[in-house]
Design a protein around this motif. Structure first.
Motif, PDB file in Angstrom:
ATOM      1  N   LEU A 125       1.127 -17.174   5.330  1.00 24.68           N
ATOM      2  CA  LEU A 125       0.878 -15.758   5.465  1.00 24.68           C
ATOM      3  C   LEU A 125       1.580 -14.716   4.459  1.00 24.68           C
ATOM      4  CD1 LEU A 125       2.091 -15.736   9.367  1.00 24.68           C
ATOM      5  CD2 LEU A 125      -0.264 -15.926   8.396  1.00 24.68           C
ATOM      6  N   TYR A 126       2.659 -15.332   3.904  1.00 22.30           N
ATOM      7  CA  TYR A 126       2.871 -14.563   2.521  1.00 22.30           C
ATOM      8  C   TYR A 126       2.032 -14.542   1.465  1.00 22.30           C
ATOM      9  CZ  TYR A 126       6.351 -12.685  -0.680  1.00 22.30           C
ATOM     10  OH  TYR A 126       7.057 -11.983  -1.614  1.00 22.30           O
ATOM     11  N   ALA A 127       1.801 -15.915   1.340  1.00 24.56           N
ATOM     12  CA  ALA A 127       0.625 -15.895   0.278  1.00 24.56           C
ATOM     13  C   ALA A 127      -0.753 -15.669   0.348  1.00 24.56           C
ATOM     14  CB  ALA A 127       0.558 -17.501  -0.350  1.00 24.56           C
ATOM     15  N   MET A 128      -1.225 -15.759   1.604  1.00 26.23           N
ATOM     16  CA  MET A 128      -2.685 -15.691   1.902  1.00 26.23           C
ATOM     17  C   MET A 128      -2.538 -14.726   3.228  1.00 26.23           C
ATOM     18  SD  MET A 128      -4.431 -19.249   1.013  1.00 26.23           S
ATOM     19  CE  MET A 128      -3.198 -20.088   2.068  1.00 26.23           C
ATOM     20  N   PRO A 129      -2.510 -13.516   3.164  1.00 26.08           N
ATOM     21  CA  PRO A 129      -2.504 -12.741   4.355  1.00 26.08           C
ATOM     22  C   PRO A 129      -3.584 -12.846   5.314  1.00 26.08           C
ATOM     23  CG  PRO A 129      -1.798 -11.359   2.667  1.00 26.08           C
ATOM     24  CD  PRO A 129      -2.358 -12.798   1.852  1.00 26.08           C
ATOM     25  N   PRO A 130      -3.791 -12.682   6.678  1.00 29.23           N
ATOM     26  CA  PRO A 130      -4.756 -12.713   7.264  1.00 29.23           C
ATOM     27  C   PRO A 130      -5.417 -11.286   7.198  1.00 29.23           C
ATOM     28  CG  PRO A 130      -2.719 -13.040   8.778  1.00 29.23           C
ATOM     29  CD  PRO A 130      -2.343 -12.861   7.488  1.00 29.23           C
ATOM     30  N   ALA A 131      -6.972 -11.453   7.680  1.00 34.27           N
ATOM     31  CA  ALA A 131      -7.799 -10.335   7.288  1.00 34.27           C
ATOM     32  C   ALA A 131      -7.375  -9.095   7.952  1.00 34.27           C
ATOM     33  CB  ALA A 131      -9.329 -10.821   7.778  1.00 34.27           C
ATOM     34  N   GLY A 132      -7.652  -8.089   7.194  1.00 35.25           N
ATOM     35  CA  GLY A 132      -7.301  -6.701   7.682  1.00 35.25           C
ATOM     36  C   GLY A 132      -5.805  -6.219   7.319  1.00 35.25           C
ATOM     37  N   LEU A 133      -5.004  -7.183   6.942  1.00 35.82           N
ATOM     38  CA  LEU A 133      -3.576  -6.813   6.827  1.00 35.82           C
ATOM     39  C   LEU A 133      -3.200  -6.298   5.125  1.00 35.82           C
ATOM     40  CD1 LEU A 133      -1.562  -9.681   8.474  1.00 35.82           C
ATOM     41  CD2 LEU A 133      -2.044  -7.400   9.221  1.00 35.82           C
ATOM     42  N   GLN A 134      -2.323  -5.551   4.835  1.00 35.58           N
ATOM     43  CA  GLN A 134      -2.061  -4.716   3.728  1.00 35.58           C
ATOM     44  C   GLN A 134      -0.897  -5.903   3.103  1.00 35.58           C
ATOM     45  OE1 GLN A 134      -2.965  -2.414   1.954  1.00 35.58           O
ATOM     46  NE2 GLN A 134      -4.326  -1.473   3.563  1.00 35.58           N
ATOM     47  N   VAL A 135      -1.090  -6.434   1.967  1.00 36.81           N
ATOM     48  CA  VAL A 135      -0.123  -7.323   1.251  1.00 36.81           C
ATOM     49  C   VAL A 135       1.351  -7.324   1.444  1.00 36.81           C
ATOM     50  CG1 VAL A 135       0.536  -8.610  -0.735  1.00 36.81           C
ATOM     51  CG2 VAL A 135      -2.090  -7.804  -0.392  1.00 36.81           C
ATOM     52  N   THR A 136       1.614  -5.915   1.304  1.00 36.53           N
ATOM     53  CA  THR A 136       3.190  -5.863   1.577  1.00 36.53           C
ATOM     54  C   THR A 136       3.568  -5.775   3.094  1.00 36.53           C
ATOM     55  OG1 THR A 136       2.563  -3.338   1.761  1.00 36.53           O
ATOM     56  CG2 THR A 136       3.369  -4.180  -0.558  1.00 36.53           C
ATOM     57  N   ASP A 137       2.711  -5.606   4.013  1.00 33.70           N
ATOM     58  CA  ASP A 137       2.877  -5.746   5.499  1.00 33.70           C
ATOM     59  C   ASP A 137       3.086  -7.220   5.696  1.00 33.70           C
ATOM     60  OD1 ASP A 137       3.127  -2.963   5.861  1.00 33.70           O
ATOM     61  OD2 ASP A 137       1.201  -2.729   6.795  1.00 33.70           O
ATOM     62  N   ALA A 138       1.960  -7.885   5.163  1.00 36.67           N
ATOM     63  CA  ALA A 138       1.732  -9.352   5.531  1.00 36.67           C
ATOM     64  C   ALA A 138       3.239 -10.342   4.875  1.00 36.67           C
ATOM     65  CB  ALA A 138       0.720 -10.197   4.746  1.00 36.67           C
ATOM     66  N   GLN A 139       3.449  -9.774   3.629  1.00 32.11           N
ATOM     67  CA  GLN A 139       4.747 -10.433   2.985  1.00 32.11           C
ATOM     68  C   GLN A 139       6.155 -10.077   3.973  1.00 32.11           C
ATOM     69  OE1 GLN A 139       4.619  -9.192  -0.995  1.00 32.11           O
ATOM     70  NE2 GLN A 139       3.105 -10.773  -1.353  1.00 32.11           N
ATOM     71  N   THR A 140       6.117  -8.989   4.202  1.00 26.93           N
ATOM     72  CA  THR A 140       7.284  -8.386   5.239  1.00 26.93           C
ATOM     73  C   THR A 140       7.479  -9.269   6.573  1.00 26.93           C
ATOM     74  OG1 THR A 140       7.357  -6.155   4.283  1.00 26.93           O
ATOM     75  CG2 THR A 140       8.630  -6.666   6.242  1.00 26.93           C
ATOM     76  N   GLY A 141       6.239  -9.249   7.142  1.00 25.81           N
ATOM     77  CA  GLY A 141       6.061  -9.981   8.300  1.00 25.81           C
ATOM     78  C   GLY A 141       6.637 -11.436   8.223  1.00 25.81           C
ATOM     79  N   ALA A 142       5.837 -12.203   7.142  1.00 25.07           N
ATOM     80  CA  ALA A 142       6.080 -13.496   7.021  1.00 25.07           C
ATOM     81  C   ALA A 142       7.588 -13.829   6.828  1.00 25.07           C
ATOM     82  CB  ALA A 142       5.208 -13.680   5.830  1.00 25.07           C
ATOM     83  N   GLN A 143       8.214 -12.849   6.064  1.00 28.97           N
ATOM     84  CA  GLN A 143       9.716 -12.742   5.873  1.00 28.97           C
ATOM     85  C   GLN A 143      10.475 -13.038   6.979  1.00 28.97           C
ATOM     86  OE1 GLN A 143      10.022  -9.968   2.899  1.00 28.97           O
ATOM     87  NE2 GLN A 143      10.625 -11.485   1.274  1.00 28.97           N
TER      88      GLN A 143
END
Length: 266
Positions: free
Chosen positions: A210-228
């Motif tokens: 999820l950090y490397a390949m965020p789901p559709a519709g997510l901002q990269v920064t949000d996806a990375q924070t959520g993955a962490q």
């Protein structure tokens, strides 16, 4: 995240059913506890605290401002994932609700329930391998398929996914711990430990993906924070499960060693 449904969480029927179900679970546990006291039996206070704490975590995860924010904010969504799918199930399992139910029910009803729990169907779903597939495999399906977007656009689908996450998390915690409720189909500590290690690896790989390949519709920064959050916030619960798995085995071996030493001194 993508724009979520316009319906308000305060009046949505699916969310209100969640509230009613959680409140009912708290009331029923309290009534069972009360019945034991009236019969002159005792029940550990820490199990009651664990049940109510777990129920409250479920409640704040599915209803209220935090649950509503999780539809729009992926890091908050991951906080809810850890609470609903990992911490709350562990607390509910540690509350031993089945044991309390069996002790509070009439003997005939308790025997019927006991036979049901000892059956092949219960043994299949309580298998740690099956529980891990339902739990971690379900997360891969949710986050790596259109279900992730759909759950935020359809409250009914979202409610079913929340239910799956909670029940699969509960089943996994029960299967790994092998108790404290009756576990007629309990696997060996070695098997459960192997499943736990594989499940942790699969969960962490999902977080990294999820950090490397965020789901559709997510901002990269949000996806990375959520993955962490998924990776690091889930770790204490995983450690607690490992401790709960290993502690009875360690204590049992120590008790056997002590008995052998005592017998040798006689």
């Amino acid at each position: 995240m993508t724009k979520a449904v316009d319906q308000t969480w305060a009046t949505d029927p699916a969310q209100l059913i969640w509230v009613a179900a959680v409140m009912s679970a708290m009331v029923l546990y309290g009534l069972a506890h009360k019945k034991l006291r009236e019969q002159g039996s005792t029940w550990p206070a820490h199990r009651t605290v664990s049940w109510f704490a777990g129920c409250l975590l479920v409640l704040v995860s599915v209803y209220g401002p935090l649950a509503q924010l999780a539809h729009h904010d992926f890091p908050v969504h991951m906080v809810v994932h850890v609470l609903l799918g990992m911490l709350a199930p562990l607390l509910l399992v540690l509350a031993a609700p089945v044991t309390l139910t069996l002790r509070a029910l009439p003997h005939a009803t308790a025997r019927r329930l006991g036979r049901l729990l000892s059956g092949k169907a219960a043994g299949f779903v309580a298998n740690p391998f099956v529980a891990a597939i339902l739990n971690v495999g379900g997360l891969w399906l949710i986050y790596r398929s259109p279900l992730f977007v759909l759950m935020h656009h359809n409250l009914l689908v979202g409610a079913f996914i929340q239910l799956h996450v909670l029940l699969a998390g509960y089943l996994f915690s029960y299967a790994i711990l092998g108790g404290p409720d009756p576990a007629p189909h309990r696997r060996s500590p070695g098997e459960r430990a192997a499943v736990m290690v594989m499940a942790i690896a699969a969960h962490n790989i999902l977080a990294k993906s999820l950090y490397a390949m965020p789901p559709a519709g997510l901002q990269v920064t949000d996806a990375q924070t959520g993955a962490q959050i998924m990776y690091y916030a889930g770790m204490p619960v995983e450690i607690a499960l490992l401790i709960g798995l290993c502690l009875p085995w360690i204590l049992g071996n120590r008790a056997k060693s002590h008995r052998r030493k005592t017998a040798g001194q006689l």
